[in-house]
Design a protein around this motif. Structure first.
Motif, PDB file in Angstrom:
ATOM      1  N   PHE A  88      12.421 -50.138 -20.910  1.00 54.11           N
ATOM      2  CA  PHE A  88      13.785 -49.957 -21.407  1.00 54.11           C
ATOM      3  C   PHE A  88      13.754 -49.468 -22.854  1.00 54.11           C
ATOM      4  O   PHE A  88      13.057 -50.037 -23.689  1.00 54.11           O
ATOM      5  CB  PHE A  88      14.571 -51.268 -21.340  1.00 54.11           C
ATOM      6  CG  PHE A  88      14.599 -51.880 -19.970  1.00 54.11           C
ATOM      7  CD1 PHE A  88      15.405 -51.358 -18.982  1.00 54.11           C
ATOM      8  CD2 PHE A  88      13.802 -52.976 -19.678  1.00 54.11           C
ATOM      9  CE1 PHE A  88      15.424 -51.912 -17.712  1.00 54.11           C
ATOM     10  CE2 PHE A  88      13.815 -53.546 -18.413  1.00 54.11           C
ATOM     11  CZ  PHE A  88      14.623 -53.010 -17.425  1.00 54.11           C
ATOM     12  N   SER A  89      14.532 -48.428 -23.119  1.00 57.04           N
ATOM     13  CA  SER A  89      14.678 -47.940 -24.488  1.00 57.04           C
ATOM     14  C   SER A  89      15.853 -48.584 -25.194  1.00 57.04           C
ATOM     15  O   SER A  89      15.821 -48.811 -26.405  1.00 57.04           O
ATOM     16  CB  SER A  89      14.848 -46.413 -24.487  1.00 57.04           C
ATOM     17  OG  SER A  89      13.763 -45.779 -23.837  1.00 57.04           O
ATOM     18  N   GLU A  90      16.913 -48.857 -24.451  1.00 54.65           N
ATOM     19  CA  GLU A  90      18.092 -49.511 -25.016  1.00 54.65           C
ATOM     20  C   GLU A  90      18.673 -50.473 -23.983  1.00 54.65           C
ATOM     21  O   GLU A  90      18.676 -50.183 -22.789  1.00 54.65           O
ATOM     22  CB  GLU A  90      19.166 -48.484 -25.408  1.00 54.65           C
ATOM     23  CG  GLU A  90      18.761 -47.530 -26.510  1.00 54.65           C
ATOM     24  CD  GLU A  90      19.853 -46.517 -26.825  1.00 54.65           C
ATOM     25  OE1 GLU A  90      20.990 -46.714 -26.339  1.00 54.65           O
ATOM     26  OE2 GLU A  90      19.560 -45.541 -27.535  1.00 54.65           O
ATOM     27  N   ILE A  91      19.164 -51.622 -24.456  1.00 49.60           N
ATOM     28  CA  ILE A  91      19.841 -52.609 -23.607  1.00 49.60           C
ATOM     29  C   ILE A  91      21.072 -53.084 -24.360  1.00 49.60           C
ATOM     30  O   ILE A  91      20.982 -53.482 -25.525  1.00 49.60           O
ATOM     31  CB  ILE A  91      18.930 -53.811 -23.292  1.00 49.60           C
ATOM     32  CG1 ILE A  91      17.622 -53.354 -22.649  1.00 49.60           C
ATOM     33  CG2 ILE A  91      19.643 -54.798 -22.362  1.00 49.60           C
ATOM     34  CD1 ILE A  91      16.596 -54.468 -22.501  1.00 49.60           C
ATOM     35  N   ASP A  92      22.221 -53.045 -23.699  1.00 47.71           N
ATOM     36  CA  ASP A  92      23.466 -53.465 -24.334  1.00 47.71           C
ATOM     37  C   ASP A  92      24.221 -54.392 -23.390  1.00 47.71           C
ATOM     38  O   ASP A  92      24.487 -54.038 -22.232  1.00 47.71           O
ATOM     39  CB  ASP A  92      24.347 -52.254 -24.662  1.00 47.71           C
ATOM     40  CG  ASP A  92      23.733 -51.371 -25.726  1.00 47.71           C
ATOM     41  OD1 ASP A  92      23.526 -51.873 -26.848  1.00 47.71           O
ATOM     42  OD2 ASP A  92      23.450 -50.193 -25.440  1.00 47.71           O
ATOM     43  N   TYR A  93      24.549 -55.591 -23.890  1.00 46.42           N
ATOM     44  CA  TYR A  93      25.359 -56.529 -23.120  1.00 46.42           C
ATOM     45  C   TYR A  93      26.832 -56.127 -23.206  1.00 46.42           C
ATOM     46  O   TYR A  93      27.305 -55.693 -24.257  1.00 46.42           O
ATOM     47  CB  TYR A  93      25.198 -57.942 -23.673  1.00 46.42           C
ATOM     48  CG  TYR A  93      23.962 -58.661 -23.185  1.00 46.42           C
ATOM     49  CD1 TYR A  93      23.063 -58.046 -22.325  1.00 46.42           C
ATOM     50  CD2 TYR A  93      23.692 -59.973 -23.580  1.00 46.42           C
ATOM     51  CE1 TYR A  93      21.935 -58.711 -21.880  1.00 46.42           C
ATOM     52  CE2 TYR A  93      22.562 -60.641 -23.143  1.00 46.42           C
ATOM     53  CZ  TYR A  93      21.690 -59.998 -22.288  1.00 46.42           C
ATOM     54  OH  TYR A  93      20.578 -60.655 -21.836  1.00 46.42           O
ATOM     55  N   LEU A  94      27.534 -56.294 -22.103  1.00 42.69           N
ATOM     56  CA  LEU A  94      28.960 -56.036 -22.058  1.00 42.69           C
ATOM     57  C   LEU A  94      29.723 -57.341 -22.254  1.00 42.69           C
ATOM     58  O   LEU A  94      29.226 -58.415 -21.902  1.00 42.69           O
ATOM     59  CB  LEU A  94      29.332 -55.392 -20.720  1.00 42.69           C
ATOM     60  CG  LEU A  94      28.656 -54.051 -20.423  1.00 42.69           C
ATOM     61  CD1 LEU A  94      29.068 -53.536 -19.047  1.00 42.69           C
ATOM     62  CD2 LEU A  94      28.994 -53.020 -21.499  1.00 42.69           C
ATOM     63  N   PRO A  95      30.928 -57.283 -22.790  1.00 39.85           N
ATOM     64  CA  PRO A  95      31.705 -58.518 -23.007  1.00 39.85           C
ATOM     65  C   PRO A  95      31.986 -59.228 -21.680  1.00 39.85           C
ATOM     66  O   PRO A  95      32.182 -58.595 -20.637  1.00 39.85           O
ATOM     67  CB  PRO A  95      32.996 -58.002 -23.643  1.00 39.85           C
ATOM     68  CG  PRO A  95      32.663 -56.660 -24.195  1.00 39.85           C
ATOM     69  CD  PRO A  95      31.620 -56.088 -23.295  1.00 39.85           C
ATOM     70  N   LYS A  96      32.028 -60.565 -21.731  1.00 37.89           N
ATOM     71  CA  LYS A  96      32.340 -61.385 -20.557  1.00 37.89           C
ATOM     72  C   LYS A  96      33.761 -61.923 -20.678  1.00 37.89           C
ATOM     73  O   LYS A  96      34.211 -62.287 -21.770  1.00 37.89           O
ATOM     74  CB  LYS A  96      31.347 -62.552 -20.438  1.00 37.89           C
ATOM     75  CG  LYS A  96      29.925 -62.112 -20.159  1.00 37.89           C
ATOM     76  CD  LYS A  96      29.057 -63.272 -19.686  1.00 37.89           C
ATOM     77  CE  LYS A  96      28.878 -64.328 -20.744  1.00 37.89           C
ATOM     78  NZ  LYS A  96      27.963 -65.406 -20.281  1.00 37.89           N
ATOM     79  N   ALA A  97      34.434 -61.986 -19.534  1.00 37.58           N
ATOM     80  CA  ALA A  97      35.800 -62.532 -19.530  1.00 37.58           C
ATOM     81  C   ALA A  97      35.796 -64.021 -19.818  1.00 37.58           C
ATOM     82  O   ALA A  97      36.680 -64.548 -20.495  1.00 37.58           O
ATOM     83  CB  ALA A  97      36.473 -62.245 -18.191  1.00 37.58           C
ATOM     84  N   SER A  98      34.764 -64.724 -19.318  1.00 41.78           N
ATOM     85  CA  SER A  98      34.624 -66.157 -19.579  1.00 41.78           C
ATOM     86  C   SER A  98      33.151 -66.502 -19.645  1.00 41.78           C
ATOM     87  O   SER A  98      32.300 -65.749 -19.169  1.00 41.78           O
ATOM     88  CB  SER A  98      35.315 -66.978 -18.484  1.00 41.78           C
ATOM     89  OG  SER A  98      34.679 -66.769 -17.228  1.00 41.78           O
ATOM     90  N   SER A  99      32.858 -67.651 -20.225  1.00 40.74           N
ATOM     91  CA  SER A  99      31.461 -68.028 -20.440  1.00 40.74           C
ATOM     92  C   SER A  99      30.704 -68.251 -19.139  1.00 40.74           C
ATOM     93  O   SER A  99      29.479 -68.115 -19.098  1.00 40.74           O
ATOM     94  CB  SER A  99      31.391 -69.300 -21.296  1.00 40.74           C
ATOM     95  OG  SER A  99      32.095 -70.365 -20.658  1.00 40.74           O
TER      96      SER A  99
END
Length: 326
Positions: free
Chosen positions: A47-58
């Motif tokens: 992997f060159s880049e990894i980005d987490y996306l926002p979560k609606a709830s925990s």
């Protein structure tokens, strides 16, 4: 990418990729370096880049985007999701994930697997991954995966695990490990090509035009069989080229350096005028000795896929978690 699969992995997949390594670091450091995207992408070749996306709830699954650069300005983008980690009573953590890509260059369609972190009795953590995936492009894709992509993907996973171990246990940043590996590979390539060229072109293909026969005649060591000895030397040098390329042992590097010095000394003894030629044995010897020094210097502390176990043993999981997402 919803749903569950059993331990056989995604339908139509090959043998699952399994990698296991023991890390002396504590659990929290290992967890942080594998679960935080910006730390993860530093050590993982896949992997060159990894980005987490926002979560609606925990409690929701963690969706993420990944990018892998494959060279020549090309890159493959994909998506994935991971579940909240499962922690057993004995402290074993399991992180289940799914991944996939619809990019036209991606051989991988959809896949899933897990990371497992098992505390060791004497300290440290046993870090294990097992994952599998479906291929795209029909039968051609399956054959390409079986013969080339899956072995390389497994090797890249294992190499990355050892780079992570060196980072956590010895403080060697992954960027330094990768630079060392590139310099080592370049040094080995230079040595192998020099030996191969020296054996093939002047000794086997053009022994008379290159002056190799005249060199042996000037030495006077093999009267009457100079042509045969030139060919024999050429074959030996080709064998050395192949051996240097595929074994890379420090003892072999030392022996071939001694051979370089011996052959250069013999050539200059028989024909001292070679020392004044624009490209002469002495210049070639200096190049090869410099490459030898670089190869030996960069060899120490290199990550190696061989340090990882590639099949489950008696102490490891022999089944995948039933919660694999695909």
């Amino acid at each position: 990418m919803s749903g569950l699969r059993d331990r056989r992995g995604p339908a139509g997949a090959g043998r699952p990729i399994y990698v296991e390594i023991d890390v002396a670091s504590d659990m929290e450091a290992l967890w942080r370096h594998t679960q935080q995207p910006k730390l993860h992408e530093r050590w993982d070749l896949r992997f060159s880049e990894i980005d987490y996306l926002p979560k609606a709830s925990s409690g929701d699954d963690q969706n993420f985007l990944y990018l892998t650069r494959i060279g020549f300005g090309l890159s493959i983008r994909g998506t994935g999701k991971s579940r909240a980690p499962n922690v057993s009573a004995d402290g074993v953590r399991t992180s289940v994930l799914a991944f996939g890509a619809d990019h036209p260059l991606s051989l991988i369609g959809r896949g899933g697997g897990y990371w497992r972190y098992t505390p060791l009795p004497d300290g440290g953590v046993r870090f294990v991954t097992r994952f599998d995936y479906r291929t795209r492009f029909g039968r051609a894709g399956r054959w390409l995966d079986r013969l080339l992509f899956r072995p390389l993907f497994g090797w890249a996973t294992a190499w990355s695990f050892d780079a992570l171990r060196l980072w956590l246990d010895r403080g060697v940043p992954p960027e330094e490990s990768l630079l060392r590996a590139k310099l080592h590979a370049l040094s080995i390539a230079v040595l192998s090509l020099c030996w191969a060229y020296s054996g093939l072109v002047p000794k086997l293909l053009y022994p008379a035009a290159s002056g190799e026969l005249d060199l042996l005649r000037a030495l006077g060591w093999f009267p009457g069989i100079e042509a045969a000895m030139t060919s024999a030397l050429g074959v030996c040098e080709l064998l050395v080229a192949g051996t240097v390329a595929f074994t890379r042992s420090p003892r072999l590097l030392t022996l071939q350096a001694v051979a370089v010095c011996a052959l250069t000394a013999a050539a200059l003894t028989g024909t001292p005028a070679l020392l004044y030629a624009p490209f002469n044995p002495f210049v070639l010897a200096m190049l090869m000795l410099a490459a030898t020094f670089a190869a030996r210097w960069t060899r120490k502390g290199l990550p190696s896929a061989k340090r990882c176990r590639r099949r489950p043993g008696s102490h490891s999981d022999k089944t995948a978690t039933k919660g694999e997402l695909v």
